[in-house]
Design a protein around this motif. Sequence first.
Motif, PDB file in Angstrom:
ATOM      1  N   TYR A  10       0.804  -1.211   0.000  1.00  0.00           N
ATOM      2  CA  TYR A  10       0.000   0.000   0.000  1.00  0.00           C
ATOM      3  C   TYR A  10       0.832   1.253   0.000  1.00  0.00           C
ATOM      4  O   TYR A  10       0.384   2.301  -0.437  1.00  0.00           O
ATOM      5  CB  TYR A  10      -0.974  -0.020   1.191  1.00  0.00           C
ATOM      6  CG  TYR A  10      -2.128  -0.918   0.861  1.00  0.00           C
ATOM      7  CD1 TYR A  10      -2.099  -2.264   1.207  1.00  0.00           C
ATOM      8  CD2 TYR A  10      -3.205  -0.444   0.137  1.00  0.00           C
ATOM      9  CE1 TYR A  10      -3.137  -3.101   0.864  1.00  0.00           C
ATOM     10  CE2 TYR A  10      -4.250  -1.286  -0.207  1.00  0.00           C
ATOM     11  CZ  TYR A  10      -4.200  -2.614   0.164  1.00  0.00           C
ATOM     12  OH  TYR A  10      -5.229  -3.429  -0.198  1.00  0.00           O
ATOM     13  N   THR A  14      -1.803   2.551  -5.591  1.00  0.00           N
ATOM     14  CA  THR A  14      -2.307   2.028  -6.856  1.00  0.00           C
ATOM     15  C   THR A  14      -3.566   2.751  -7.242  1.00  0.00           C
ATOM     16  O   THR A  14      -4.185   3.446  -6.448  1.00  0.00           O
ATOM     17  CB  THR A  14      -2.614   0.520  -6.734  1.00  0.00           C
ATOM     18  OG1 THR A  14      -3.514   0.341  -5.661  1.00  0.00           O
ATOM     19  CG2 THR A  14      -1.348  -0.296  -6.509  1.00  0.00           C
ATOM     20  N   ARG A  64      -6.302   5.745  -0.203  1.00  0.00           N
ATOM     21  CA  ARG A  64      -5.901   4.365  -0.506  1.00  0.00           C
ATOM     22  C   ARG A  64      -7.096   3.423  -0.474  1.00  0.00           C
ATOM     23  O   ARG A  64      -7.202   2.503  -1.305  1.00  0.00           O
ATOM     24  CB  ARG A  64      -4.822   3.914   0.484  1.00  0.00           C
ATOM     25  CG  ARG A  64      -3.513   4.656   0.292  1.00  0.00           C
ATOM     26  CD  ARG A  64      -2.433   4.127   1.195  1.00  0.00           C
ATOM     27  NE  ARG A  64      -1.186   4.839   0.968  1.00  0.00           N
ATOM     28  CZ  ARG A  64      -0.018   4.497   1.449  1.00  0.00           C
ATOM     29  NH1 ARG A  64       0.077   3.421   2.191  1.00  0.00           N
ATOM     30  NH2 ARG A  64       1.068   5.207   1.191  1.00  0.00           N
ATOM     31  N   ASP A  67      -9.012   4.032  -3.744  1.00  0.00           N
ATOM     32  CA  ASP A  67      -8.324   3.478  -4.906  1.00  0.00           C
ATOM     33  C   ASP A  67      -8.430   1.958  -4.953  1.00  0.00           C
ATOM     34  O   ASP A  67      -8.687   1.371  -6.013  1.00  0.00           O
ATOM     35  CB  ASP A  67      -6.842   3.878  -4.882  1.00  0.00           C
ATOM     36  CG  ASP A  67      -6.618   5.361  -5.106  1.00  0.00           C
ATOM     37  OD1 ASP A  67      -7.538   6.036  -5.604  1.00  0.00           O
ATOM     38  OD2 ASP A  67      -5.509   5.843  -4.783  1.00  0.00           O
ATOM     39  N   GLN A  68      -8.241   1.319  -3.797  1.00  0.00           N
ATOM     40  CA  GLN A  68      -8.237  -0.141  -3.768  1.00  0.00           C
ATOM     41  C   GLN A  68      -9.636  -0.722  -3.992  1.00  0.00           C
ATOM     42  O   GLN A  68      -9.794  -1.738  -4.666  1.00  0.00           O
ATOM     43  CB  GLN A  68      -7.658  -0.627  -2.444  1.00  0.00           C
ATOM     44  CG  GLN A  68      -6.157  -0.456  -2.349  1.00  0.00           C
ATOM     45  CD  GLN A  68      -5.443  -1.196  -3.475  1.00  0.00           C
ATOM     46  OE1 GLN A  68      -5.646  -2.404  -3.666  1.00  0.00           O
ATOM     47  NE2 GLN A  68      -4.630  -0.483  -4.228  1.00  0.00           N
ATOM     48  N   GLU A  71     -10.388  -0.444  -7.666  1.00  0.00           N
ATOM     49  CA  GLU A  71      -9.614  -1.421  -8.438  1.00  0.00           C
ATOM     50  C   GLU A  71     -10.167  -2.833  -8.277  1.00  0.00           C
ATOM     51  O   GLU A  71     -10.360  -3.565  -9.255  1.00  0.00           O
ATOM     52  CB  GLU A  71      -8.151  -1.391  -8.001  1.00  0.00           C
ATOM     53  CG  GLU A  71      -7.278  -2.401  -8.737  1.00  0.00           C
ATOM     54  CD  GLU A  71      -5.841  -2.367  -8.272  1.00  0.00           C
ATOM     55  OE1 GLU A  71      -5.205  -3.441  -8.261  1.00  0.00           O
ATOM     56  OE2 GLU A  71      -5.344  -1.281  -7.924  1.00  0.00           O
ATOM     57  N   ARG A  72     -10.449  -3.245  -7.030  1.00  0.00           N
ATOM     58  CA  ARG A  72     -10.857  -4.629  -6.776  1.00  0.00           C
ATOM     59  C   ARG A  72     -12.279  -4.914  -7.242  1.00  0.00           C
ATOM     60  O   ARG A  72     -12.644  -6.077  -7.453  1.00  0.00           O
ATOM     61  CB  ARG A  72     -10.720  -4.944  -5.287  1.00  0.00           C
ATOM     62  CG  ARG A  72      -9.282  -4.892  -4.793  1.00  0.00           C
ATOM     63  CD  ARG A  72      -9.176  -5.491  -3.408  1.00  0.00           C
ATOM     64  NE  ARG A  72      -7.940  -5.102  -2.748  1.00  0.00           N
ATOM     65  CZ  ARG A  72      -7.557  -5.558  -1.561  1.00  0.00           C
ATOM     66  NH1 ARG A  72      -8.311  -6.417  -0.903  1.00  0.00           N
ATOM     67  NH2 ARG A  72      -6.430  -5.139  -1.016  1.00  0.00           N
ATOM     68  N   VAL A 282     -10.503  -4.586   2.097  1.00  0.00           N
ATOM     69  CA  VAL A 282      -9.650  -3.412   1.904  1.00  0.00           C
ATOM     70  C   VAL A 282      -9.457  -2.687   3.233  1.00  0.00           C
ATOM     71  O   VAL A 282      -8.345  -2.267   3.575  1.00  0.00           O
ATOM     72  CB  VAL A 282     -10.234  -2.464   0.849  1.00  0.00           C
ATOM     73  CG1 VAL A 282      -9.435  -1.157   0.789  1.00  0.00           C
ATOM     74  CG2 VAL A 282     -10.234  -3.133  -0.522  1.00  0.00           C
ATOM     75  N   ASP A 285      -6.922  -4.606   5.085  1.00  0.00           N
ATOM     76  CA  ASP A 285      -5.586  -4.574   4.478  1.00  0.00           C
ATOM     77  C   ASP A 285      -4.853  -3.258   4.705  1.00  0.00           C
ATOM     78  O   ASP A 285      -3.624  -3.222   4.674  1.00  0.00           O
ATOM     79  CB  ASP A 285      -5.680  -4.862   2.969  1.00  0.00           C
ATOM     80  CG  ASP A 285      -5.903  -6.337   2.674  1.00  0.00           C
ATOM     81  OD1 ASP A 285      -5.773  -7.157   3.603  1.00  0.00           O
ATOM     82  OD2 ASP A 285      -6.217  -6.663   1.511  1.00  0.00           O
TER      83      ASP A 285
END
Length: 354
Positions: A10, A14, A64, A67-68, A71-72, A282, A285
Amino acid sequence: MTRHQRFSRYLMGTGALVASGALLTGCGLASGPTEDGEVTLRLSHQWPAPEDGEGDFRAVLAQRFADQVEERTDGDVTVEISPNNSLIEDPTEQYSAIRDDTLDMSVFPLDYAAGDVPEFSMTLMPSMVRNHAQAQNWQDSEIGDRISQTAEDNGVRILTWVWNAGAIGTAGDEPIRTPDDVPSGSVTRAAGPKVEEMLEGAGFGLSSMPSSDIYNALQTGTLDSAITSTTSFSSYRLYEQVNTFTSPAAGNTFWFMFEPLIIGTDAYDQLTEEQQTIVDEVGADIQEFAYTASEEDDQRVHEEFEENGVEVVEMSDSDFEEWREISEPAWESFGEEVEGGEELIELGQEVPAE
């Protein structure tokens, strides 16, 4: 994958940046879910937006997460971030906005909502949490379970645990390490009704305001000192207005605030099961980042204030014990005023500080 590997991944960052400052469009989720399962979640917080992935770690954490999740979910879930009170001017109103379905998410100090949920004052009880190790131990303790359940029962789900240590900055030339150091007639600012109760017992006069107003209040003489998180001391450039800074970097502070990443249960329930799983994953994480970045900020801000000519001191173990002693009346009043409060105080005291 280890916690260190998750943290390293992280740190790289990303995904594309999400839009910020979105305009509210009625009640419920900002858009969706559509027939294709697309959802937009609105996330508000009170801190400046990060630049190139750097800045106030609480704002970085929100970015973050956004973004994650995008994306996922292959773009099916978008998180629109409104930083710096740009969506909701008064940060204390973010919980009400979530409950009213006009906001979906926030990085939110739970104690701000203590007027609605008195149990939340446990998350900013003076001298209850003294260091980062003790703060982090709450997550897997009975008191942590109780706070999580209370949050769920009152319309919000905790996704990431975020704790911030607090510092004391004074406009005068004498630092405040102990209650005996409080100047007669001195006016300070500190979040938290129980913290304020303790500070009054120490001899402070109080002035309530959001952290974003502290700079001007110190500049104009409205405040003689301020107590807020180390990260906010840096984000709001308070080193320009204080002469002394009592840093928590040595491992002692009477002010520790819980300000987790939360999602309204109504918004969460409108996600598909797969989307809910991703949102939860997320949040888990980025947990290591939340803990590590907060702890590292104490030392970073400590050094930043020294570099800017501020006298930086630390609170010894014996200093902390003096604050703890004068905090006990606030604990007792919480136990008397809040249903189940005595048990919560006992559970909080059981959490180890190492």
